[in-house]
Design an enzyme around this catalytic site. Sequence first.
Site, mmCIF file in Angstrom:
data_model
loop_
_atom_site.group_PDB
_atom_site.id
_atom_site.type_symbol
_atom_site.label_atom_id
_atom_site.label_comp_id
_atom_site.label_asym_id
_atom_site.label_seq_id
_atom_site.Cartn_x
_atom_site.Cartn_y
_atom_site.Cartn_z
ATOM 1 N N GLU A 92 -2.130 10.653 1.798
ATOM 2 C CA GLU A 92 -2.570 9.546 0.949
ATOM 3 C C GLU A 92 -2.963 10.174 -0.374
ATOM 4 O O GLU A 92 -4.017 10.797 -0.485
ATOM 5 C CB GLU A 92 -3.725 8.823 1.639
ATOM 6 C CG GLU A 92 -3.862 7.397 1.152
ATOM 7 C CD GLU A 92 -4.873 7.308 0.041
ATOM 8 O OE1 GLU A 92 -4.455 7.436 -1.130
ATOM 9 O OE2 GLU A 92 -6.044 7.123 0.336
ATOM 10 N N CYS B 77 -8.446 5.806 -5.672
ATOM 11 C CA CYS B 77 -7.006 6.011 -5.808
ATOM 12 C C CYS B 77 -6.250 4.696 -5.948
ATOM 13 O O CYS B 77 -5.087 4.679 -6.306
ATOM 14 C CB CYS B 77 -6.470 6.823 -4.632
ATOM 15 S SG CYS B 77 -6.938 6.082 -3.078
ATOM 16 N N ASN C 115 -14.375 10.933 -3.342
ATOM 17 C CA ASN C 115 -14.645 9.605 -3.921
ATOM 18 C C ASN C 115 -15.103 8.573 -2.888
ATOM 19 O O ASN C 115 -15.829 7.649 -3.210
ATOM 20 C CB ASN C 115 -13.472 9.097 -4.759
ATOM 21 C CG ASN C 115 -12.198 8.964 -3.978
ATOM 22 O OD1 ASN C 115 -12.091 9.463 -2.863
ATOM 23 N ND2 ASN C 115 -11.214 8.296 -4.539
ATOM 24 N N GLU D 264 -3.074 4.065 7.130
ATOM 25 C CA GLU D 264 -4.393 4.135 7.747
ATOM 26 C C GLU D 264 -4.950 2.724 7.889
ATOM 27 O O GLU D 264 -4.708 1.875 7.028
ATOM 28 C CB GLU D 264 -5.315 5.006 6.891
ATOM 29 C CG GLU D 264 -4.782 6.427 6.812
ATOM 30 C CD GLU D 264 -5.731 7.411 6.188
ATOM 31 O OE1 GLU D 264 -6.056 8.407 6.837
ATOM 32 O OE2 GLU D 264 -6.151 7.184 5.044
#
Length: 480
Positions: free
Chosen positions: A252, A286, A154, A460
């Site tokens: 993640e 997400c 994505n 991150e």
Amino acid sequence: MDLIDPDLLRDRCLIDGIWTGEPKLAVTDPASGEIIAHVPQLGAAETREAIAAAERALPAWRARTAKERATALRRWFDAIVVATEDLAMIMTREQGKPLAEARGEVAYAAAYVEWFAEEAKRVYGEIIPSHRADSRLLVIRQPVGVCAAITPWNFPAAMITRKAAAALAAGCTMVVKPASQTPLTALALARLAERAGIPAGVINVVTGSAREIGGELTANPVVRKLSFTGSTEIGKLLMGQSAATLKKLSMELGGNAPFIVFDDADLDAAVEGAITSKYRNTGQTCVCVNRILVQDGVYDEFARRLAVAVARLQVGPGTEPGVTQGPLIDNAALAKVEEHIADAVQNGAEIVSGGQRHSLGGTFFEPTVLTGCTPEMALAREETFGPVAALFRFADEAEAIRLANDTEFGLAGYFYSRDIGRIWRVAEAMECGMIGINTGLISTEVAPFGGIKESGFGREGSRHGIEDYSEIKYLCMAGL
Ligand code: ADP
């Protein structure tokens, strides 16, 4: 594909500075179904070679000063920025997102490289007041070593740079396995890294069988850390596989983001935030809103204004000017969206806009708004990952928090309110790693991105992003 710099379209993998592998695996444009390229179908043996290359490259890379590593990363950043148009075109063709969004992602991806080039110089230690008169206690931070990244389709560029730039900045070397749907952006980034002077073996990219490559990356004892972005299901599998060698992990994973609109919200701002957060990348991020919880007093008006805003979205191939909604990534994604809508309607939801496959065919879907959604519906429990805004009604703050937290996920959450007391209460009560307050856009390289609960762990971006790639070493100097 028409590129300014055709050399960026690579059909081989990069292992130890050598472009290798026979192009076999087809890469498809989701807007047309056309095959646009082939990339190698590598497996465990080639992955082992890539890991060995990263191990060989490690001592020299780790030994460079932070400033030297920063300079190399800075050159990579510059090269990415110069290649923006080509990277955006490659990304739109293999992933489907509109060109404007693809350009935005290139800027976002590059920003991680710039950020970690800067942070490379700030991996500080500590001096701790000693417990003994004759000793001094110090803490230093050292690179973890050889790292692996497994990334999703994505965000084909940013999910790589936020891992690789942090790893390289810290003094680690890396093997990257991009998603099979979007390997071309990853290979172009590797080409730019090579041109920027990042040495052979420091960054390696392998495409092919997820199971075989993932199996080797998790089983091989040389790999000290794995950073994964993808589904919770695969994240759990990789965590299990990594147990035998006790790797450090960053995960993640999936989300189920709530978006709460309180009675006191600025409704126009809330509609705008919902559109950005829900429909970006056709609902395939997400941190996309999955459940829109609206208080009784503004429910009908919010639904009305949202439907008006949704009607302005333009569906089509990402390469066409003005398009804001590209196709879904594949037929499985399309099927999930249809199943979620059918299940919701069967259980009493009402379709206010969209609800159907788009007349363009393929995997295009109409931007959809559903009202009357309830917690029992599939779309309340699972991430829809498509252009479906599901509206739920609530009466008071306590109910909103209860509904928002009624999920095993905890990645992003959003809410709109203008009451400062409520803002603190709700922000502290929501079980999420990231919260957007009066905004639907939260991602930036300067802030820590990551989740809690079954959305994973590790951060991150921000200064925390580089910490994940370093180990703490404590030195006790006695006899002084
Ligand atoms: P999504 O549902 O978003 O496609 P996945 O978790 O299936 O997310 O995929 C994310 C990444 O994980 C991709 O690079 C994919 O190839 C990889 N992947 C999928 N299955 C496995 C596996 N068994 N082992 C290692 N990697 C995998």
